[in-house]
Design an enzyme around this catalytic site. Sequence first.
Site, short mmCIF file in Angstrom:
data_model
loop_
_atom_site.label_atom_id
_atom_site.label_comp_id
_atom_site.label_asym_id
_atom_site.label_seq_id
_atom_site.Cartn_x
_atom_site.Cartn_y
_atom_site.Cartn_z
N HIS A 126 -19.58 -25.64 -46.01
CA HIS A 126 -18.82 -24.38 -46.70
C HIS A 126 -18.00 -25.05 -47.66
CE1 HIS A 126 -21.43 -22.64 -43.40
NE2 HIS A 126 -21.17 -21.39 -44.07
N GLU A 188 -27.73 -20.69 -48.88
CA GLU A 188 -27.52 -19.03 -49.27
C GLU A 188 -26.98 -18.77 -50.61
OE1 GLU A 188 -25.36 -17.59 -45.90
OE2 GLU A 188 -26.70 -18.60 -44.45
N TRP A 193 -21.78 -14.23 -51.47
CA TRP A 193 -20.57 -14.28 -50.59
C TRP A 193 -19.98 -15.80 -50.59
CZ3 TRP A 193 -25.06 -12.28 -48.71
CH2 TRP A 193 -26.04 -13.38 -47.96
N TYR A 263 -30.82 -14.03 -40.24
CA TYR A 263 -30.19 -13.21 -39.30
C TYR A 263 -30.96 -11.89 -39.40
CZ TYR A 263 -26.79 -16.90 -38.96
OH TYR A 263 -26.15 -18.19 -38.85
N GLU A 287 -31.10 -21.88 -40.42
CA GLU A 287 -30.09 -21.07 -39.57
C GLU A 287 -30.99 -19.80 -39.17
OE1 GLU A 287 -25.98 -21.29 -42.18
OE2 GLU A 287 -26.19 -19.69 -40.94
N TRP A 319 -27.25 -20.57 -34.77
CA TRP A 319 -25.88 -20.49 -35.02
C TRP A 319 -25.35 -20.53 -33.60
CZ3 TRP A 319 -24.83 -22.77 -39.10
CH2 TRP A 319 -23.35 -22.64 -39.76
#
Length: 357
Positions: A126, A188, A193, A263, A287, A319
Amino acid sequence: MGVFILLSLLIVPAFSQAASAHTVTPVNPNAQATTKELLNWLAHLPNRSEDRILSGAFGGYTNATFSMSEADRIKNATGQSPAVYACDYSRGWLESASITDAIDYSCNSNLISYWKNGGIPQISLHLPNPAFQSGHYKTPISNSQYQKILDSSTTEGKRFDAVLSKIADGLQQFENERVPVLFRPLHEMNGEWFWWGLTEYNKKDNQRISLYKQLYQKVYHYMTDTRGLDNLIWVYSPDANRDFKVDFYPGSSYVDIVGLDAYFSDAYSIKGYDELTALNKPFAFAEVGPQTANGSLDYSQFINAVKQKYPKTIYFLAWDDGWSPVANQGASNLYNDGWTLNKGEMWSGSSLTPIVE
């Protein structure tokens, strides 16, 4: 079943490959022998009738939340330890005097031990935003700022290069021990984001996509050519809930495994599997977790959906915290399913011969 010891500096396993139509090789032509063997073994898991998908879990952000506690609570709840265990080197939100302070690889010793005891390490990032002195990993940047990050002569480019150098220092420790790493940078990217991704919800930006590809390729060439890291298995993983999943694909010469960060509330409705598998690379759920972390997701549904709709999957990585299988339902069914391979079991199949401690 005994504990299987994988490759270390002192112990070299005897590989016994099952017959297969073709050998899958890493994109790095100089990959270490064990890295080559591991990727080929992973790629052929879907040919099995059982023991064909590696379990995985996220252990946290190094020097912040990383520990072995997630592996321990999965073991306590299911009797199994995840085959793949992940650490994130970068706390991209950290505000400090130097952007490199966000990078820490103190999780390495745990992950090297995990490998030697039958697991596989995964590293994600990240990243802090090089358009700033530090932090700002979710602060959007313009395409002109993006171009400066790609240019090593700019302040922004020098910051990014410094970050890459420290990441490579950490990955070097794995290579010194001949430990392969599932390496998942710049994930991602089709979401809005992270600074390296899109800036608006599902709005296609062709220049942005081109810049991302250049950024990914720069990371690859730095790690592979400049630093000579030959133990990395490169994972590309867009977000399942956004469009443009393959638009950002940096090219078949830069990716070993394609995946989805998914997700969901309904595992049968995950989008992107057909698009990603059409790239002709091994596929993983890099993920996974519930759309809403309220303990209601049944992970039994997920493994059943994999069997029925996503059968080429070679591993999943759940996760932690409220998204974890053990914080939801069906964890034991997930980790004890006949398709699932856990830590210590991976090398007992027909592809690789285990070494017993």
